[in-house]
Design a protein around this motif. Structure first.
Motif, PDB file in Angstrom:
ATOM      1  N   ARG A   1      -8.523  -4.458  -6.371  1.00 19.52           N
ATOM      2  CA  ARG A   1      -9.256  -3.230  -6.117  1.00 19.52           C
ATOM      3  C   ARG A   1      -9.813  -3.277  -4.692  1.00 19.52           C
ATOM      4  O   ARG A   1      -9.646  -4.264  -3.978  1.00 19.52           O
ATOM      5  CB  ARG A   1     -10.368  -3.039  -7.154  1.00 19.52           C
ATOM      6  N   VAL A   2     -10.491  -2.195  -4.300  1.00 21.44           N
ATOM      7  CA  VAL A   2     -10.957  -2.080  -2.916  1.00 21.44           C
ATOM      8  C   VAL A   2     -12.485  -2.115  -2.904  1.00 21.44           C
ATOM      9  O   VAL A   2     -13.144  -1.334  -3.595  1.00 21.44           O
ATOM     10  CB  VAL A   2     -10.451  -0.780  -2.260  1.00 21.44           C
TER      11      VAL A   2
ATOM     12  N   TRP B   1      -2.759   6.135   0.101  1.00 22.80           N
ATOM     13  CA  TRP B   1      -3.945   5.297   0.189  1.00 22.80           C
ATOM     14  C   TRP B   1      -4.317   5.028   1.650  1.00 22.80           C
ATOM     15  O   TRP B   1      -5.503   5.009   1.997  1.00 22.80           O
ATOM     16  CB  TRP B   1      -3.726   3.972  -0.544  1.00 22.80           C
TER      17      TRP B   1
ATOM     18  N   PHE C   1       0.846  -1.181   0.000  1.00 22.02           N
ATOM     19  CA  PHE C   1       0.000   0.000   0.000  1.00 22.02           C
ATOM     20  C   PHE C   1       0.884   1.234   0.000  1.00 22.02           C
ATOM     21  O   PHE C   1       2.033   1.183   0.427  1.00 22.02           O
ATOM     22  CB  PHE C   1      -0.884   0.024   1.256  1.00 22.02           C
TER      23      PHE C   1
ATOM     24  N   VAL D   1      -9.652  -5.886   0.156  1.00 16.37           N
ATOM     25  CA  VAL D   1      -8.737  -5.517  -0.915  1.00 16.37           C
ATOM     26  C   VAL D   1      -8.328  -6.806  -1.616  1.00 16.37           C
ATOM     27  O   VAL D   1      -7.777  -7.718  -0.989  1.00 16.37           O
ATOM     28  CB  VAL D   1      -7.485  -4.797  -0.372  1.00 16.37           C
TER      29      VAL D   1
ATOM     30  N   LEU E   1     -11.800   4.847  -2.078  1.00 16.02           N
ATOM     31  CA  LEU E   1     -10.643   4.015  -1.751  1.00 16.02           C
ATOM     32  C   LEU E   1      -9.949   3.455  -2.986  1.00 16.02           C
ATOM     33  O   LEU E   1      -8.942   2.755  -2.868  1.00 16.02           O
ATOM     34  CB  LEU E   1     -11.074   2.863  -0.838  1.00 16.02           C
ATOM     35  N   ASN E   2     -10.481   3.751  -4.154  1.00 20.70           N
ATOM     36  CA  ASN E   2      -9.826   3.295  -5.384  1.00 20.70           C
ATOM     37  C   ASN E   2      -9.147   4.425  -6.149  1.00 20.70           C
ATOM     38  O   ASN E   2      -8.397   4.164  -7.082  1.00 20.70           O
ATOM     39  CB  ASN E   2     -10.832   2.576  -6.286  1.00 20.70           C
TER      40      ASN E   2
ATOM     41  N   HIS F   1      -5.592   3.947  -4.926  1.00 20.17           N
ATOM     42  CA  HIS F   1      -5.109   2.568  -4.824  1.00 20.17           C
ATOM     43  C   HIS F   1      -4.361   2.237  -6.113  1.00 20.17           C
ATOM     44  O   HIS F   1      -4.870   2.487  -7.205  1.00 20.17           O
ATOM     45  CB  HIS F   1      -6.274   1.613  -4.633  1.00 20.17           C
TER      46      HIS F   1
END
Length: 249
Positions: A239-240, A100, A96, A202, A226-227, A230
């Motif tokens: 992806r989230v 993010w 990460f 995730v 959240l993407n 990311h």
């Protein structure tokens, strides 16, 4: 120029340095090499990188530089080893960025968080108020020796939910293994407990992470917030997601 999967970190970093010279006429290659080197330096100090590269070269770029960098395809193969180096050298199956993590902290809001199957807990180290849990049974993995970045409570995912769900309003499952359906068992146990909160996942849908049963049976939705930052960095397109059962938000 590509290395064996178990090549030591020193061999990989030396190969990156040679590749930087080989690809000096290809700005895109130099940028990717620089970013991989910076990420390795950060992780070696138990820090998350600020950004990650998008690794790989198009056929068009390789043909464009066929004369001034005929080894560009081999440089691409070397960069493709980056994830495996993270696994074997640092016990990290995924990286990460700090940007993010800040997005995740903001999205989850106040309250405590629980990370399941946290591995070496690189995320939990930098996500405030996070309890990291993992059974730390890495037998048969490419890296069998956990070296956590922050204390990890040795609990199986379901046991962790049973112990801590009442104390948290957010749970994170990042890169859950695809060999067993512990992810489905977690969702079922949370439903039985009547837990309410945000369950963040995730992973790569129907791909490298989580069980087939999870993707088939559990409703998930992409979380735009959240993407945005990311960064999948290789052929795995994780992806989230948020599981739909437990929160109306």
């Amino acid at each position: 120029m590509a290395l064996q999967a178990q090549a030591p970190l020193s061999a990989y970093t030396a190969a990156l340095a040679r590749a930087r010279v080989t690809a000096r006429m290809v700005p895109a290659a130099c940028q990717q090499i620089d970013q991989v080197q910076a990420a390795i330096q950060a992780v070696a100090q138990k820090q998350l990188p600020h950004r990650l590269p998008r690794l790989g070269f198009s056929d068009e770029l390789i043909w464009q530089h066929l004369d001034d960098c005929p080894q560009l395809s081999e440089v691409g193969d070397l960069l493709a080893d980056f994830r495996q180096v993270m696994v074997t050298s640092f016990g990290l199956w995924h990286l990460f960025t700090m940007r993010w993590v800040r997005d995740l902290d903001k999205y989850l809001g106040p309250g405590n968080r629980l990370e399941l199957m946290a591995g070496n807990a690189a995320l939990a180290r930098y996500l405030p108020r996070t309890i990291a849990t993992d059974n730390l049974d890495w037998h048969g993995q490419d890296n069998e020796h956990p070296t956590p970045w922050t204390p990890v409570e040795p609990l199986d995912a379901v046991a962790a939910v049973e112990r801590y769900a009442p104390e948290v309003n957010a749970i994170i499952m990042a890169w859950a293994p695809d060999q067993a359906a512990r992810d489905v068992a977690v969702v079922q146990r949370l439903a039985t407990l009547g837990w309410r909160g945000r369950l963040i996942v995730v992973g790569e849908k129907n791909g490298a992470t989580n069980s087939a049963q999870f993707w088939h049976r559990v409703p998930v939705r992409l979380v735009y917030a959240l993407n945005r930052h990311h960064q999948p960095f290789d052929f795995i397109r994780d992806r989230v997601y948020q599981v739909g059962y437990f929160s109306n938000r």
